[in-house]
Design a protein around this motif. Structure first.
Motif, PDB file in Angstrom:
ATOM      1  N   SER A  53      30.221 -10.041  30.186  1.00 47.22           N
ATOM      2  CA  SER A  53      31.467  -9.219  30.726  1.00 47.22           C
ATOM      3  C   SER A  53      31.009  -8.123  31.329  1.00 47.22           C
ATOM      4  O   SER A  53      29.794  -7.869  31.290  1.00 47.22           O
ATOM      5  CB  SER A  53      32.354  -9.040  29.669  1.00 47.22           C
ATOM      6  OG  SER A  53      31.907  -7.986  28.899  1.00 47.22           O
ATOM      7  N   THR A  80      30.935  -2.738  33.783  1.00 49.18           N
ATOM      8  CA  THR A  80      32.175  -3.810  33.411  1.00 49.18           C
ATOM      9  C   THR A  80      33.056  -3.855  34.414  1.00 49.18           C
ATOM     10  O   THR A  80      33.496  -2.984  35.462  1.00 49.18           O
ATOM     11  CB  THR A  80      32.793  -3.410  32.092  1.00 49.18           C
ATOM     12  OG1 THR A  80      33.479  -2.055  32.322  1.00 49.18           O
ATOM     13  CG2 THR A  80      31.995  -3.383  31.036  1.00 49.18           C
ATOM     14  N   TYR A  93      30.747  -4.023  32.050  1.00 52.54           N
ATOM     15  CA  TYR A  93      30.576  -2.849  31.211  1.00 52.54           C
ATOM     16  C   TYR A  93      30.262  -1.573  32.109  1.00 52.54           C
ATOM     17  O   TYR A  93      29.673  -1.662  33.127  1.00 52.54           O
ATOM     18  CB  TYR A  93      29.406  -3.196  30.539  1.00 52.54           C
ATOM     19  CG  TYR A  93      29.181  -3.082  29.199  1.00 52.54           C
ATOM     20  CD1 TYR A  93      28.690  -1.728  28.807  1.00 52.54           C
ATOM     21  CD2 TYR A  93      29.776  -3.974  28.061  1.00 52.54           C
ATOM     22  CE1 TYR A  93      28.805  -1.666  27.388  1.00 52.54           C
ATOM     23  CE2 TYR A  93      29.524  -3.704  26.846  1.00 52.54           C
ATOM     24  CZ  TYR A  93      29.378  -2.401  26.550  1.00 52.54           C
ATOM     25  OH  TYR A  93      29.132  -2.231  25.069  1.00 52.54           O
ATOM     26  N   THR A 129      40.332 -10.199  31.561  1.00 54.61           N
ATOM     27  CA  THR A 129      40.196  -9.379  32.689  1.00 54.61           C
ATOM     28  C   THR A 129      38.894  -8.750  33.338  1.00 54.61           C
ATOM     29  O   THR A 129      38.947  -7.824  34.236  1.00 54.61           O
ATOM     30  CB  THR A 129      41.340  -8.301  32.613  1.00 54.61           C
ATOM     31  OG1 THR A 129      40.902  -7.316  31.525  1.00 54.61           O
ATOM     32  CG2 THR A 129      42.529  -8.819  32.382  1.00 54.61           C
ATOM     33  N   PRO A 144      31.157  -1.025  24.927  1.00 54.66           N
ATOM     34  CA  PRO A 144      31.567  -0.645  23.438  1.00 54.66           C
ATOM     35  C   PRO A 144      30.600   0.598  23.356  1.00 54.66           C
ATOM     36  O   PRO A 144      29.523   0.594  23.713  1.00 54.66           O
ATOM     37  CB  PRO A 144      31.469  -1.758  22.714  1.00 54.66           C
ATOM     38  CG  PRO A 144      31.603  -3.125  23.456  1.00 54.66           C
ATOM     39  CD  PRO A 144      30.843  -2.733  24.857  1.00 54.66           C
ATOM     40  N   GLU A 204      36.646  -5.614  27.614  1.00 45.94           N
ATOM     41  CA  GLU A 204      38.041  -5.303  28.359  1.00 45.94           C
ATOM     42  C   GLU A 204      38.334  -4.076  28.689  1.00 45.94           C
ATOM     43  O   GLU A 204      38.912  -3.571  29.287  1.00 45.94           O
ATOM     44  CB  GLU A 204      39.132  -6.104  27.480  1.00 45.94           C
ATOM     45  CG  GLU A 204      39.074  -7.650  27.340  1.00 45.94           C
ATOM     46  CD  GLU A 204      39.357  -8.077  28.704  1.00 45.94           C
ATOM     47  OE1 GLU A 204      40.436  -7.883  29.348  1.00 45.94           O
ATOM     48  OE2 GLU A 204      38.517  -9.162  29.175  1.00 45.94           O
ATOM     49  N   THR A 205      37.479  -3.079  27.887  1.00 49.79           N
ATOM     50  CA  THR A 205      37.857  -1.805  28.039  1.00 49.79           C
ATOM     51  C   THR A 205      36.703  -0.778  27.999  1.00 49.79           C
ATOM     52  O   THR A 205      36.481   0.285  28.047  1.00 49.79           O
ATOM     53  CB  THR A 205      38.618  -1.237  26.709  1.00 49.79           C
ATOM     54  OG1 THR A 205      38.051  -1.343  25.524  1.00 49.79           O
ATOM     55  CG2 THR A 205      39.979  -1.641  26.417  1.00 49.79           C
ATOM     56  N   GLY A 206      35.532  -1.646  28.563  1.00 53.66           N
ATOM     57  CA  GLY A 206      34.413  -0.928  29.032  1.00 53.66           C
ATOM     58  C   GLY A 206      33.179  -1.311  28.091  1.00 53.66           C
ATOM     59  O   GLY A 206      33.296  -2.179  27.212  1.00 53.66           O
ATOM     60  N   ASP A 208      34.210  -7.950  24.039  1.00 53.27           N
ATOM     61  CA  ASP A 208      34.665  -8.855  25.148  1.00 53.27           C
ATOM     62  C   ASP A 208      35.078  -7.818  26.390  1.00 53.27           C
ATOM     63  O   ASP A 208      35.286  -8.161  27.374  1.00 53.27           O
ATOM     64  CB  ASP A 208      36.104  -9.438  25.062  1.00 53.27           C
ATOM     65  CG  ASP A 208      37.299  -8.175  24.427  1.00 53.27           C
ATOM     66  OD1 ASP A 208      36.853  -7.002  24.665  1.00 53.27           O
ATOM     67  OD2 ASP A 208      38.188  -8.416  24.155  1.00 53.27           O
ATOM     68  N   ASP A 230      30.117 -12.187  28.676  1.00 54.34           N
ATOM     69  CA  ASP A 230      31.378 -11.894  27.956  1.00 54.34           C
ATOM     70  C   ASP A 230      31.504 -12.364  26.813  1.00 54.34           C
ATOM     71  O   ASP A 230      30.725 -13.629  26.358  1.00 54.34           O
ATOM     72  CB  ASP A 230      32.703 -12.424  28.929  1.00 54.34           C
ATOM     73  CG  ASP A 230      33.803 -11.315  28.611  1.00 54.34           C
ATOM     74  OD1 ASP A 230      33.679 -10.728  27.804  1.00 54.34           O
ATOM     75  OD2 ASP A 230      34.846 -11.857  29.165  1.00 54.34           O
TER      76      ASP A 230
END
Length: 818
Positions: free
Chosen positions: A11, A82, A13, A98, A65, A61-63, A59, A211
């Motif tokens: 995914s 990402t 990043y 996404t 981790p 999804e928000t950048g 995953d 991802d």
């Protein structure tokens, strides 16, 4: 045996350049055309044998981790990030949502030097697992043989990190979910995984993405379960000081378990974070308890006074339901209304009294911090109102002076006081009230014909009959009659025998005395003496068959009832109830009182007889009971008829305006009393009367109603101590009853809750005002009729309801909660 497996999904990043490769092992073997896997990593894995523990999931999804790292080894500024990229074309990681993590070499300069671009996981504990699996979705868009996408792993064992191992190399167009079995590398304490773009020459190529990265672990035959069992600190009620953040964690499974724990202290909305920490518990044995300290948290008075404190196990285990505890913790403000010091319960007209109420600021952590609180005090049915505020230090008592008050009228008053503190953790204990009586007990203008005790008094209209008694030496047979109009004593026909320690009752034209003690005969008499008022003569008939003294008797519906008493010869206290029918001239045994008793107070109203206090043959008592004549049933139930406020015996008792009175008597220490009580039937409580001129017991009393200025209570004779009878008459013409004190016109059914329920029992329409703690009026109701009402749709908080009825004003507090 333990299984661990890692699932990775490629995914996008948001990368952070952390420097060069930190001594990473550089692979020099590339196999073109299809993925190349290391030995043993593509074995079949049974993912259904669970429970598998999730060690890692990302995953993107928000950048990128927290805890992950991005390395730009060639320093060209193009790194893992990402999102999505067209450079993967149709070879994006499957099921990416996404966003995914990717490296695009198309974004790099063709003149950039070769080097590895790495996306690295945090160090993850795997010591308790014997199976390990890495699962991820991967996308690789091939352009030339100069670049490849790779997955590396290294393991911490024997107290050092081992070399990196190449798990797989992608060198052709790829879009798949890949599963790698890493169990052959176990046992190990920890693992790190690199997703690496490897470029061998100065050129440009397409992209590599991952991802849905998962690292899963399994222990054969074990159950992994950690529970948050308690939040130890900060406490539920906190002071604005520094606290260690400590939670009790327990391994409730049957296997040693390593797991992550997250804690946070926020505002109740969860947005304002006061404290947050993640940590790992390593190798906690089964059934072990760990008080986990996350560090210190300083709470100030400027922080929210209500906070949400949560601790959560972040590693998947077999019982997710015990993985988290959330508590609402509050600033430890608890103002308690302790007592009303002044005025006293009984006051004198026009005398000035300070109004002082004791409050206590209770707290578990008394400290030097302070806060401001407001206080309100008012005298209901009076114009006295006072508001004040003071600085409060938790752990202390405060005698708050609200000024001076005096009563210009006789009457019954209620002093109400409460604190106003929005952050009070227990608003139910911050209100106190006290009934205050202003009466005019005084000495009557006339006295008895002789000092007398253990006698009987009967009133008939405005005429008082004094029968027999004891003068300190012997018992008497005299009958004296006092006419309130004439203001003189006259004599009636004497009782056939001297008698004391008895009772009497009036039915129609006849006064009945059902026995007593005669000093001249030195015996208890079991004879019914009957005095005809119109004929001024006595007759007699047999008694009940039980010779007793200090019994009680009442006349109800044309019949005479005798109950209780004591026989000194046998040493027996009686429970008996007898009914005398004047028409048949016969006694009938009725149901027994629930307990033996003598020297009790007693009253009758309608078809019910009531008793209270007395002596059970051994000790003074405060018990009460009532007798339903229609069902021949005695009932002893304090929810229907409250017990006396104290143990009293030898008191006088009478009924005035349908209100029961106890006058004088002795307490359990055998000390005579200079006060009494009346019964408030509406609230089922006993209220103290005004102070009598002197303490007295074993006298008798009566009441006069309907004759104007002479109406009131009368206490005649009695003993001031021992066998020391007096001839005085104490009286009050201001005898207040529960009918004069009907209680507040507003009665709350529930004064705290989401909806506030109350009743209005005023006999006329009233106006009601609702205002908030700042004094702002928020609702007004006019011409409110008697009935039940509900206040809803108010935000949580403290409110006040004020009722106006002519010149009468009542004020009450209520609390709306979520």
């Amino acid at each position: 045996m333990f299984y661990v497996f890692i699932i990775l999904s490629i995914s996008n990043y948001a990368g952070i350049n952390t420097g060069k490769g930190e001594g990473d092992f550089k692979p020099d073997l590339i196999h073109h055309g299809f993925p190349f896997y290391a030995l043993m990593v593509k074995r079949s894995v049974d993912l259904t044998k669970g429970p598998w523990s999730t060690i890692l999931f990302a995953d993107f999804e928000t950048g990128i981790p927290s805890g992950w790292h991005v390395f730009d080894e060639n320093g060209d500024g193009a790194t893992w990030t990402t999102g999505t990229t067209e450079d993967l074309s149709s070879y994006e990681p499957p099921d990416f949502g996404t966003a995914y993590a990717y490296y695009s070499d198309d974004d790099a300069s063709s003149s950039a030097p070769p080097g590895d671009e790495k996306l690295r996981t945090p160090s993850l504990c795997i010591s308790e697992f014997d199976s390990l699996v890495l699962i991820y979705s991967v996308g690789f868009n091939f352009r030339s043989f100069n670049s490849s996408g790779q997955v590396w792993a290294r393991f911490f064992k024997d107290n050092l990190w081992q070399n990196w191992n190449i798990l797989v190399i992608y060198t052709s167009d790829t879009s798949l979910v890949d599963t790698l079995d890493l169990s052959s590398f176990l046992p190990a304490e920890s693992i790190q995984v690199n997703f690496v773009w490897v470029e061998s020459t100065k050129t440009w190529d397409w992209a590599y993405g991952v991802d849905n990265v998962q690292l899963l672990g399994f222990t054969e035959g074990g159950m992994y379960d950690a529970a948050v069992s308690d939040l130890l600190s900060p406490p539920q009620y906190f002071s604005p000081i520094n606290y260690p953040v400590i939670a009790r964690i327990k391994n409730t499974g049957d296997s040693t378990f390593t797991f992550g724990v997250h804690t946070e202290i926020t505002d109740t909305g969860g947005t304002g974070i006061l404290f947050e920490k993640d940590t790992t518990v390593y190798s906690l044995p089964p059934d072990s308890i760990l008080d986990l300290n996350f560090g210190d948290c300083t709470i100030s008075q400027l922080d929210p006074h209500v906070l949400k404190y949560t601790v959560t196990i972040t590693t998947q285990d077999s019982t997710p339901g015990n993985n988290s505890i959330t508590e609402i913790i509050k600033l430890d403000i608890d103002l308690k209304a302790d007592s009303i010091i002044s005025p006293p319960e009984v006051v004198s007209k026009d005398e000035v009294y300070p109004v002082i109420v004791k409050y206590h600021s209770d707290t578990a952590d008394a400290d030097s911090w302070t806060y401001t609180s407001w206080f309100h005090t008012e005298m209901l049915d009076d114009s006295f109102v006072c508001d004040t505020s003071i600085q409060i230090t938790p752990g202390n008592f405060y005698d708050i002076d609200f000024g001076n008050w005096s009563s210009s009228n006789y009457g019954i008053f209620t002093l109400l006081s409460y604190s106003i503190q929005p952050d009070d953790i227990n608003p139910l204990n911050d209100t106190i009230s006290k009934t205050i009586i202003c009466t005019n007990w005084h000495m009557f203008s006339d006295s008895l014909p002789y000092p007398d005790m253990d006698h009987a008094v009967v009133t008939n209209g405005n005429v008082i009959y004094l029968l027999g008694g004891y003068d300190g030496f012997t018992s008497h047979s005299e009958l004296y009659i006092y006419n309130m109009d004439a203001g003189t004593w006259t004599t009636g026909a004497p009782i056939p025998v001297d008698i004391c320690m008895f009772d009497a009752a009036l039915i129609g034209d006849t006064i009945y005395i059902p026995g007593g003690y005669s000093y001249s005969l030195d015996s208890i008499l079991d004879t019914l003496f009957k005095y005809s008022i119109s004929g001024n003569n006595w007759s007699s008939s047999p008694g009940t068959g039980e010779a007793v003294w200090f019994y009680g008797c009442e006349a109800v519906n044309g019949k005479l009832y005798k109950f209780g008493g004591y026989n000194n010869t046998t040493g027996t206290a009686y429970k008996s109830t007898w009914e005398y029918d004047p028409q048949a001239d016969t006694w009938t045994k009725k149901s027994d009182i629930p307990y033996p008793v003598e020297l009790m107070a007693h009253w009758s109203l309608n078809d019910t007889i009531f008793i209270g206090g007395g002596y059970d043959g051994t000790n003074p008592i405060d018990s009460t009971a009532f007798y339903l004549i229609s069902t021949n049933t005695w009932i002893c139930n304090t929810s229907d008829f409250a017990k006396l406020p104290q143990k009293i015996w030898g008191s006088a008792s009478t009924v005035y305006k349908d209100t029961f009175y106890i006058l004088g008597g002795c307490d359990e220490t055998y000390t005579p009393l200079d006060y009494g009580y009346f019964y408030d039937a509406l609230s089922n409580t006993w209220i103290k009367t005004g102070k009598m001129p002197y303490a007295v017991f074993r006298g008798d009393g009566g009441s006069i109603t309907g004759f104007g200025g002479i109406d009131g209570l009368y206490y005649m004779g009695g003993s001031t101590y021992g066998f020391n009878p007096t001839d005085s008459i104490q009286t009050t013409s201001q005898a207040y009853t529960y009918l004069d004190n009907p209680g507040p016109s507003i009665k709350f059914i529930s004064s705290i809750g989401k909806n506030i329920k109350f009743s209005v029992n005023s006999s006329v329409d009233v106006s009601i005002y609702i205002y908030d703690i700042s004094g702002r009026v928020i609702k007004v109701y006019s011409e409110v009729r008697p009935g039940n009402y509900i206040i809803g749709s108010l935000p949580p908080g403290i409110y006040f309801i004020k009722l106006n009825q002519g010149e009468l004003t009542e004020r009450h507090k209520f609390i709306v909660i979520k």
